[in-house]
Design a protein around this motif. Structure first.
Motif, PDB file in Angstrom:
ATOM      1  N   UNK A  18      15.500  16.990  25.925  1.00 47.67           N
ATOM      2  CA  UNK A  18      16.882  17.505  25.918  1.00 47.67           C
ATOM      3  C   UNK A  18      17.323  18.046  24.550  1.00 47.67           C
ATOM      4  N   UNK A  19      16.842  17.434  23.473  1.00 49.71           N
ATOM      5  CA  UNK A  19      17.209  17.918  22.131  1.00 49.71           C
ATOM      6  C   UNK A  19      16.570  19.274  21.855  1.00 49.71           C
ATOM      7  N   UNK A  20      15.358  19.472  22.344  1.00 46.91           N
ATOM      8  CA  UNK A  20      14.714  20.778  22.185  1.00 46.91           C
ATOM      9  C   UNK A  20      15.434  21.834  23.019  1.00 46.91           C
ATOM     10  N   UNK A  21      15.893  21.444  24.195  1.00 48.44           N
ATOM     11  CA  UNK A  21      16.650  22.365  25.042  1.00 48.44           C
ATOM     12  C   UNK A  21      17.940  22.794  24.344  1.00 48.44           C
ATOM     13  N   UNK A  22      18.630  21.833  23.738  1.00 47.58           N
ATOM     14  CA  UNK A  22      19.867  22.135  22.998  1.00 47.58           C
ATOM     15  C   UNK A  22      19.555  23.065  21.834  1.00 47.58           C
ATOM     16  N   UNK A  26      21.105  26.717  21.046  1.00 48.93           N
ATOM     17  CA  UNK A  26      21.672  27.049  19.736  1.00 48.93           C
ATOM     18  C   UNK A  26      21.033  28.328  19.192  1.00 48.93           C
ATOM     19  N   UNK A  27      19.723  28.429  19.294  1.00 47.62           N
ATOM     20  CA  UNK A  27      19.018  29.612  18.804  1.00 47.62           C
ATOM     21  C   UNK A  27      19.489  30.867  19.530  1.00 47.62           C
ATOM     22  N   UNK A  28      19.632  30.779  20.839  1.00 48.57           N
ATOM     23  CA  UNK A  28      20.105  31.937  21.611  1.00 48.57           C
ATOM     24  C   UNK A  28      21.518  32.329  21.173  1.00 48.57           C
ATOM     25  N   UNK A  29      22.384  31.343  20.962  1.00 47.28           N
ATOM     26  CA  UNK A  29      23.756  31.671  20.549  1.00 47.28           C
ATOM     27  C   UNK A  29      23.784  32.269  19.140  1.00 47.28           C
ATOM     28  N   UNK A  30      22.937  31.782  18.246  1.00 47.52           N
ATOM     29  CA  UNK A  30      22.860  32.353  16.892  1.00 47.52           C
ATOM     30  C   UNK A  30      22.350  33.790  16.965  1.00 47.52           C
ATOM     31  N   UNK A  31      21.336  34.016  17.809  1.00 46.45           N
ATOM     32  CA  UNK A  31      20.818  35.379  17.979  1.00 46.45           C
ATOM     33  C   UNK A  31      21.911  36.313  18.485  1.00 46.45           C
ATOM     34  N   UNK A 169       9.175  18.674  15.108  1.00 47.85           N
ATOM     35  CA  UNK A 169       9.007  19.895  15.902  1.00 47.85           C
ATOM     36  C   UNK A 169      10.314  20.658  16.056  1.00 47.85           C
ATOM     37  N   UNK A 170      11.400  19.939  16.248  1.00 51.50           N
ATOM     38  CA  UNK A 170      12.713  20.598  16.360  1.00 51.50           C
ATOM     39  C   UNK A 170      13.073  21.267  15.041  1.00 51.50           C
ATOM     40  N   UNK A 171      12.859  20.536  13.948  1.00 54.82           N
ATOM     41  CA  UNK A 171      13.148  21.088  12.619  1.00 54.82           C
ATOM     42  C   UNK A 171      12.275  22.306  12.346  1.00 54.82           C
ATOM     43  N   UNK A 172      10.991  22.203  12.682  1.00 55.56           N
ATOM     44  CA  UNK A 172      10.065  23.306  12.451  1.00 55.56           C
ATOM     45  C   UNK A 172      10.470  24.542  13.260  1.00 55.56           C
ATOM     46  N   UNK A 173      10.823  24.355  14.507  1.00 57.37           N
ATOM     47  CA  UNK A 173      11.238  25.482  15.352  1.00 57.37           C
ATOM     48  C   UNK A 173      12.467  26.168  14.760  1.00 57.37           C
ATOM     49  N   UNK A 174      13.456  25.364  14.354  1.00 63.16           N
ATOM     50  CA  UNK A 174      14.670  25.925  13.776  1.00 63.16           C
ATOM     51  C   UNK A 174      14.361  26.653  12.469  1.00 63.16           C
ATOM     52  N   UNK A 175      13.504  26.054  11.642  1.00 64.11           N
ATOM     53  CA  UNK A 175      13.188  26.659  10.344  1.00 64.11           C
ATOM     54  C   UNK A 175      12.438  27.978  10.531  1.00 64.11           C
ATOM     55  N   UNK A 176      11.456  28.003  11.425  1.00 67.24           N
ATOM     56  CA  UNK A 176      10.736  29.249  11.691  1.00 67.24           C
ATOM     57  C   UNK A 176      11.682  30.312  12.250  1.00 67.24           C
ATOM     58  N   UNK A 180      12.323  34.068  10.733  1.00 64.97           N
ATOM     59  CA  UNK A 180      12.206  35.303  11.527  1.00 64.97           C
ATOM     60  C   UNK A 180      13.542  36.053  11.531  1.00 64.97           C
ATOM     61  N   UNK A 181      14.626  35.306  11.656  1.00 64.28           N
ATOM     62  CA  UNK A 181      15.950  35.926  11.636  1.00 64.28           C
ATOM     63  C   UNK A 181      16.194  36.633  10.310  1.00 64.28           C
ATOM     64  N   UNK A 182      15.815  36.000   9.193  1.00 62.23           N
ATOM     65  CA  UNK A 182      16.010  36.643   7.898  1.00 62.23           C
ATOM     66  C   UNK A 182      15.192  37.929   7.799  1.00 62.23           C
ATOM     67  N   UNK A 183      13.947  37.894   8.243  1.00 58.72           N
ATOM     68  CA  UNK A 183      13.114  39.099   8.177  1.00 58.72           C
ATOM     69  C   UNK A 183      13.772  40.228   8.980  1.00 58.72           C
TER      70      UNK A 183
END
Length: 193
Positions: A18-22, A26-31, A169-176, A180-183
């Motif tokens: 569930x935390x990965x789903x959240x 979050x990533x979709x909303x930031x995008x 894994x959650x931290x790594x996904x967010x950091x990556x 990518x967003x910065x690039x």
């Protein structure tokens, strides 16, 4: 027989943490937020009266820093999978320092923009957009660095290892994602000046 198979398929629980789903929500909303900002940038730029300026070189360096931090984050992940806690701690520490270095380089880049006469407020819409886009990304980087610190503390408490990888894994996904967003933002700003 068919009804039993259909009933078994219906009863399967959500296989994603569930935390990965959240996080993915979050990533979709930031995008969506940054797509809206960059779309508004293009619309306003087509209105004319657009201040043109060269992007300070430090933003190139900050791009290299964020890419390096992505590599060290992946190194941390590989170390955790092998239960190599000294390497995990070192890799997370380096990633955190690189994240802070990225923030500093962004701040220094803003200083260079001011020296060039490009300001956040005033009648320079292009400058305002540049500050808002990079500043919004910077706020997300701050949250990423805070998350890195939390994971680093958990690592020192032996709560992150090969059998407990969710937090990392959650931290790594967010950091990556932030890398990518910065690039994307960097290339967008570079190509649309």
């Amino acid at each position: 027989m068919v009804n039993n198979i259909e009933m078994e398929e219906v009863k399967k629980p959500l296989s994603m943490n569930p935390k990965k789903f959240i996080l993915w929500l979050l990533i979709v909303s930031i995008m969506m937020f940054f797509v809206a900002l960059t779309s508004a940038y293009i619309v306003k730029q087509s209105d004319g009266n657009w201040l043109e300026y060269d992007m300070p070189m430090i933003f190139w360096y900050s791009t290299i820093i964020i890419l390096l931090s992505s590599a060290t984050m992946h190194w941390a992940y590989l170390a955790a999978k092998k239960d190599n806690l000294p390497q995990l701690k070192l890799a997370l520490s380096i990633t955190t320092v690189l994240g802070l270095s990225f923030l500093y380089s962004q701040w220094a880049g803003w200083g260079q923009l001011v020296d060039m006469g490009v300001y956040l407020v005033g009648n320079q819409t292009s400058g305002s957009f540049f500050y808002i886009i990079t500043g919004a990304h910077g706020l997300h980087i701050i949250s990423g660095v805070l998350f890195l610190i939390i994971v680093l503390i958990s690592t020192y408490q032996y709560k992150v290892h090969s059998k407990e990888m969710n937090q990392l894994e959650i931290c790594m996904t967010f950091w990556h994602f932030l890398g990518v967003l910065w690039v994307y933002l960097f290339l967008f700003l570079l190509l649309n000046q």
